[in-house]
Design a protein around this motif. Sequence first.
Motif, mmCIF file in Angstrom:
data_model
loop_
_atom_site.group_PDB
_atom_site.id
_atom_site.type_symbol
_atom_site.label_atom_id
_atom_site.label_comp_id
_atom_site.label_asym_id
_atom_site.label_seq_id
_atom_site.Cartn_x
_atom_site.Cartn_y
_atom_site.Cartn_z
ATOM 1 N N LEU A 98 29.434 13.555 -16.979
ATOM 2 C CA LEU A 98 29.867 13.426 -18.068
ATOM 3 C C LEU A 98 31.257 13.605 -18.071
ATOM 4 O O LEU A 98 32.646 13.598 -16.698
ATOM 5 C CB LEU A 98 29.376 14.393 -18.816
ATOM 6 C CG LEU A 98 28.093 14.637 -19.899
ATOM 7 C CD1 LEU A 98 27.724 15.384 -20.376
ATOM 8 C CD2 LEU A 98 27.609 13.192 -20.287
ATOM 9 N N ASP A 99 32.301 12.534 -19.076
ATOM 10 C CA ASP A 99 34.064 12.729 -18.786
ATOM 11 C C ASP A 99 34.382 14.090 -19.765
ATOM 12 O O ASP A 99 33.681 15.272 -20.220
ATOM 13 C CB ASP A 99 34.153 11.630 -19.859
ATOM 14 C CG ASP A 99 33.757 10.704 -20.019
ATOM 15 O OD1 ASP A 99 33.630 10.000 -18.973
ATOM 16 O OD2 ASP A 99 34.063 9.717 -21.012
ATOM 17 N N THR A 129 33.313 15.218 -23.300
ATOM 18 C CA THR A 129 32.046 14.651 -23.254
ATOM 19 C C THR A 129 30.827 16.552 -23.067
ATOM 20 O O THR A 129 31.661 16.633 -22.852
ATOM 21 C CB THR A 129 31.043 13.775 -22.686
ATOM 22 O OG1 THR A 129 31.843 12.734 -22.696
ATOM 23 C CG2 THR A 129 29.760 13.855 -23.631
ATOM 24 N N TYR A 141 22.468 10.021 -26.630
ATOM 25 C CA TYR A 141 23.461 10.300 -27.102
ATOM 26 C C TYR A 141 23.345 10.317 -28.356
ATOM 27 O O TYR A 141 22.811 9.296 -29.084
ATOM 28 C CB TYR A 141 25.003 9.503 -26.858
ATOM 29 C CG TYR A 141 24.883 9.340 -25.235
ATOM 30 C CD1 TYR A 141 25.615 10.387 -23.928
ATOM 31 C CD2 TYR A 141 24.470 8.851 -24.415
ATOM 32 C CE1 TYR A 141 26.141 10.268 -22.428
ATOM 33 C CE2 TYR A 141 24.045 8.141 -22.870
ATOM 34 C CZ TYR A 141 25.275 9.647 -21.856
ATOM 35 O OH TYR A 141 25.907 9.509 -20.679
ATOM 36 N N HIS A 161 32.853 5.290 -18.709
ATOM 37 C CA HIS A 161 32.880 5.367 -19.580
ATOM 38 C C HIS A 161 32.103 4.632 -20.830
ATOM 39 O O HIS A 161 32.403 3.593 -21.980
ATOM 40 C CB HIS A 161 34.667 5.396 -20.415
ATOM 41 C CG HIS A 161 35.275 5.848 -19.200
ATOM 42 N ND1 HIS A 161 35.075 7.381 -19.437
ATOM 43 C CD2 HIS A 161 36.569 5.670 -18.741
ATOM 44 C CE1 HIS A 161 36.002 7.599 -19.021
ATOM 45 N NE2 HIS A 161 37.044 6.954 -18.565
ATOM 46 N N GLN A 162 30.794 4.685 -20.889
ATOM 47 C CA GLN A 162 30.339 3.291 -21.068
ATOM 48 C C GLN A 162 29.871 3.265 -22.665
ATOM 49 O O GLN A 162 30.273 2.635 -23.473
ATOM 50 C CB GLN A 162 28.684 2.902 -20.741
ATOM 51 C CG GLN A 162 27.768 1.897 -21.162
ATOM 52 C CD GLN A 162 26.313 1.407 -20.496
ATOM 53 O OE1 GLN A 162 26.134 2.288 -19.702
ATOM 54 N NE2 GLN A 162 25.359 0.590 -21.046
ATOM 55 N N VAL A 163 29.496 4.433 -23.469
ATOM 56 C CA VAL A 163 28.845 4.419 -24.908
ATOM 57 C C VAL A 163 30.664 4.104 -25.483
ATOM 58 O O VAL A 163 31.099 3.424 -26.323
ATOM 59 C CB VAL A 163 28.642 6.150 -25.417
ATOM 60 C CG1 VAL A 163 28.704 6.251 -27.054
ATOM 61 C CG2 VAL A 163 27.112 6.405 -24.292
ATOM 62 N N LYS A 164 31.810 4.709 -24.870
ATOM 63 C CA LYS A 164 33.211 4.428 -25.194
ATOM 64 C C LYS A 164 33.565 3.165 -25.677
ATOM 65 O O LYS A 164 34.228 2.886 -26.788
ATOM 66 C CB LYS A 164 33.974 5.393 -25.102
ATOM 67 C CG LYS A 164 34.144 7.115 -25.373
ATOM 68 C CD LYS A 164 34.753 7.691 -24.871
ATOM 69 C CE LYS A 164 34.556 8.981 -24.263
ATOM 70 N NZ LYS A 164 35.835 10.581 -23.060
ATOM 71 N N LEU A 202 30.990 12.499 -28.622
ATOM 72 C CA LEU A 202 30.435 12.528 -28.334
ATOM 73 C C LEU A 202 29.376 13.876 -27.034
ATOM 74 O O LEU A 202 30.159 14.896 -26.015
ATOM 75 C CB LEU A 202 30.748 11.264 -26.253
ATOM 76 C CG LEU A 202 29.490 10.324 -26.060
ATOM 77 C CD1 LEU A 202 28.255 9.910 -26.678
ATOM 78 C CD2 LEU A 202 30.253 10.041 -24.638
#
Length: 236
Positions: free
Chosen positions: A100-101, A104, A131, A183-186, A199
């Motif tokens: 995770l970032d 996040t 998420y 960073h897929q969701v962002k 997130l």
Amino acid sequence: MRLDKFIAHCTGASRSEVKRWIRAKCVTVAGITTTDPRHYIAPPDEVTLNGSPLAYPHARYYMLHKPEGVVCSNEDGEHPTALDCLTGIHREGLQIAGRLDKDTTGLVLITDDGQWNHTITAPRAAKNKVYCVSLAKPISAQCMAQFAEGILLKGESKPTRPANVAPITDTKVRVTLHEGRYHQVKRMFAACGNHVTALHRESVAGIVLDAALAPGQFRPLTQAEINLSKSTSTDE
Ligand code: URA
């Protein structure tokens, strides 16, 4: 696991000493004398050394409620790492199963079972990740349709796999992905003209973050959770 690594782990001997034992025919695997230190072994194959069976070490599996500010790398000179959160635990051999970032929060799985890690993270396994996402602007029907269709992210050659967006409020949604790109969701929300303000990962491969864990706390996985990840399919 490699045979020489396994015997070194069980006996505390050096790898070079173990290799000498193996080449001197002191070792059997599943009843057969083996002279190759690189031989791959896994339960239920019995390994003996000078006729005595060696026990497989128990693999370890944890869930961590990752707080903000913690990085998912094995070492970081600047920030605390997810492994640093496992206080009182022997950390050697532990790996983070899906990162995770830094900003996040939520579920991070940690194990020393490389094969299990692979079942969780291999792109082909397409395990689901859920998420909770806070957004700067209200979610639009068009954005939900883009997620469902797949989005070609900047610098990539393949669109994302279809992902589900379920609104919780105007600006809070639950997103289910079946892959884990950088960073897929962002990046997906940015591609839709929105911006992720917070997130939080709720579950991975059917394993749900324990609500009793405060940020920074961890616990071992139950056997049911370990097995669940082996059986959950891509569409759950
Ligand atoms: N997608 C992101 O953008 N960040 C994460 O930490 C996880 C998924």
